[in-house]
Design a protein around this motif. Structure first.
Motif, PDB file in Angstrom:
ATOM      1  N   ALA A  57       0.831  -1.208   0.000  1.00 40.78           N
ATOM      2  CA  ALA A  57       0.000   0.000   0.000  1.00 40.78           C
ATOM      3  C   ALA A  57       0.865   1.257   0.000  1.00 40.78           C
ATOM      4  N   MET A  58       1.919   1.260   0.804  1.00 36.27           N
ATOM      5  CA  MET A  58       2.795   2.426   0.867  1.00 36.27           C
ATOM      6  C   MET A  58       3.542   2.631  -0.451  1.00 36.27           C
ATOM      7  N   LYS A  59       3.892   1.536  -1.112  1.00 34.21           N
ATOM      8  CA  LYS A  59       4.557   1.646  -2.413  1.00 34.21           C
ATOM      9  C   LYS A  59       3.595   2.186  -3.474  1.00 34.21           C
ATOM     10  N   ILE A  60       2.340   1.735  -3.434  1.00 36.83           N
ATOM     11  CA  ILE A  60       1.354   2.267  -4.383  1.00 36.83           C
ATOM     12  C   ILE A  60       1.167   3.766  -4.157  1.00 36.83           C
ATOM     13  N   HIS A  61       1.104   4.185  -2.886  1.00 43.88           N
ATOM     14  CA  HIS A  61       0.972   5.612  -2.589  1.00 43.88           C
ATOM     15  C   HIS A  61       2.191   6.385  -3.104  1.00 43.88           C
ATOM     16  N   TRP A  62       3.375   5.806  -2.965  1.00 40.62           N
ATOM     17  CA  TRP A  62       4.587   6.438  -3.501  1.00 40.62           C
ATOM     18  C   TRP A  62       4.474   6.578  -5.020  1.00 40.62           C
ATOM     19  N   ALA A  63       3.969   5.559  -5.680  1.00 44.71           N
ATOM     20  CA  ALA A  63       3.853   5.605  -7.140  1.00 44.71           C
ATOM     21  C   ALA A  63       2.855   6.665  -7.590  1.00 44.71           C
ATOM     22  N   VAL A  64       1.738   6.811  -6.873  1.00 47.19           N
ATOM     23  CA  VAL A  64       0.766   7.854  -7.214  1.00 47.19           C
ATOM     24  C   VAL A  64       1.404   9.228  -7.092  1.00 47.19           C
ATOM     25  N   THR A  65       2.147   9.441  -5.993  1.00 43.03           N
ATOM     26  CA  THR A  65       2.719  10.753  -5.700  1.00 43.03           C
ATOM     27  C   THR A  65       3.910  11.083  -6.588  1.00 43.03           C
ATOM     28  N   ASN A  66       4.726  10.088  -6.884  1.00 45.53           N
ATOM     29  CA  ASN A  66       6.000  10.353  -7.544  1.00 45.53           C
ATOM     30  C   ASN A  66       6.085   9.887  -8.997  1.00 45.53           C
ATOM     31  N   ILE A  67       5.091   9.140  -9.451  1.00 47.24           N
ATOM     32  CA  ILE A  67       5.119   8.661 -10.835  1.00 47.24           C
ATOM     33  C   ILE A  67       3.875   9.103 -11.602  1.00 47.24           C
ATOM     34  N   ILE A  68       2.691   8.739 -11.109  1.00 47.47           N
ATOM     35  CA  ILE A  68       1.468   8.976 -11.882  1.00 47.47           C
ATOM     36  C   ILE A  68       1.143  10.463 -11.988  1.00 47.47           C
ATOM     37  N   ASN A  69       1.042  11.152 -10.858  1.00 47.43           N
ATOM     38  CA  ASN A  69       0.678  12.570 -10.919  1.00 47.43           C
ATOM     39  C   ASN A  69       1.740  13.428 -11.609  1.00 47.43           C
TER      40      ASN A  69
END
Length: 232
Positions: free
Chosen positions: A113-125
């Motif tokens: 879950a924390m890795k997915i949140h990192w990906a949203v913040t640092n990759i997707i957006n």
């Protein structure tokens, strides 16, 4: 009349038929189970990763941009779940369900879950901003996690069927992913109590990654929320 008779016969057979159950050590595929009352019992931790504000997204953005956001989130979440040895068990509209088993399933699911949140913040957006400018849509998400015994069985009809996961973990994880309190990750007390210390505290100096809350709508059940990220 033929359809009504067929439905009556099938429903009656489902309720009448004895169950065949066995304990499982791996997440089953639909082909591992019969369409009859056949089931596998598992001790599992279930993760639901859900896009937040998807209604607003489709109402205010073009269909193609909305589809791109859906695809990016699902791709990143699914890749991270699989990289953490979780099993993708369902794509349901704007969310994905992952199942984790084994001795470290709660720690692994929470780290996922924390890795997915990192990906949203640092990759997707950031990718959205780079492609569409500083005023581009920025996505949010909520992940829910619970652990419990679950029963996996096959539902549907021949040539059109899938697995259903029956048990608290699947139900509560989905409900947690619907919470709207400004935090991206929620876990039950049952998950928190089994976390390895590496998934409970971080930083320098170390501090708790989790804030205890009372889940008011669920008989004030003890849950924890977090906005921590785990760098990929």
């Amino acid at each position: 009349m033929a359809l009504r008779d067929d439905l009556h016969d099938e429903a009656s057979e489902i309720f009448r038929e004895r169950w065949t159950e066995r304990d499982g050590e791996v997440v089953p595929e639909p082909s591992n189970l019969e369409l009859s009352n056949d089931a596998v019992n598992l001790e599992a931790t279930v993760l639901y990763a859900d896009m937040a504000g998807s209604t607003k997204l489709v109402d205010e953005q073009s269909p193609t941009l909305a589809a791109e956001v859906y695809k990016a989130y699902m791709a990143c979440a699914a890749r991270i779940i699989k990289d953490e040895d979780g099993s993708i068990t369902a794509y349901d509209g704007d969310r994905v369900m992952g199942v984790f088993i084994g001795n470290r399933k709660n720690t692994t699911a929470s780290r996922t879950a924390m890795k997915i949140h990192w990906a949203v913040t640092n990759i997707i957006n950031p990718a959205l901003t780079k492609q569409y400018g500083n005023s581009a849509y920025q996505m949010g998400h909520v992940i829910g996690i619970d652990t419990s015994p679950v029963l996996a069985c096959r539902i549907g009809v021949r040539n059109d069927n899938d697995l259903v996961w029956v048990g608290r973990a699947a139900n509560y994880a989905a409900k947690l992913s619907n919470l709207n309190e400004g935090y991206p990750i929620y876990i039950t007390g049952s998950v928190f109590d089994k976390l390895h210390e590496s998934a409970k505290a971080g930083g320098n100096p170390q501090k708790s990654m989790w804030e205890e809350r009372s889940w008011t709508s669920m008989n004030k059940m003890r849950i924890y929320r977090s906005n921590w990220m785990w760098r990929i």
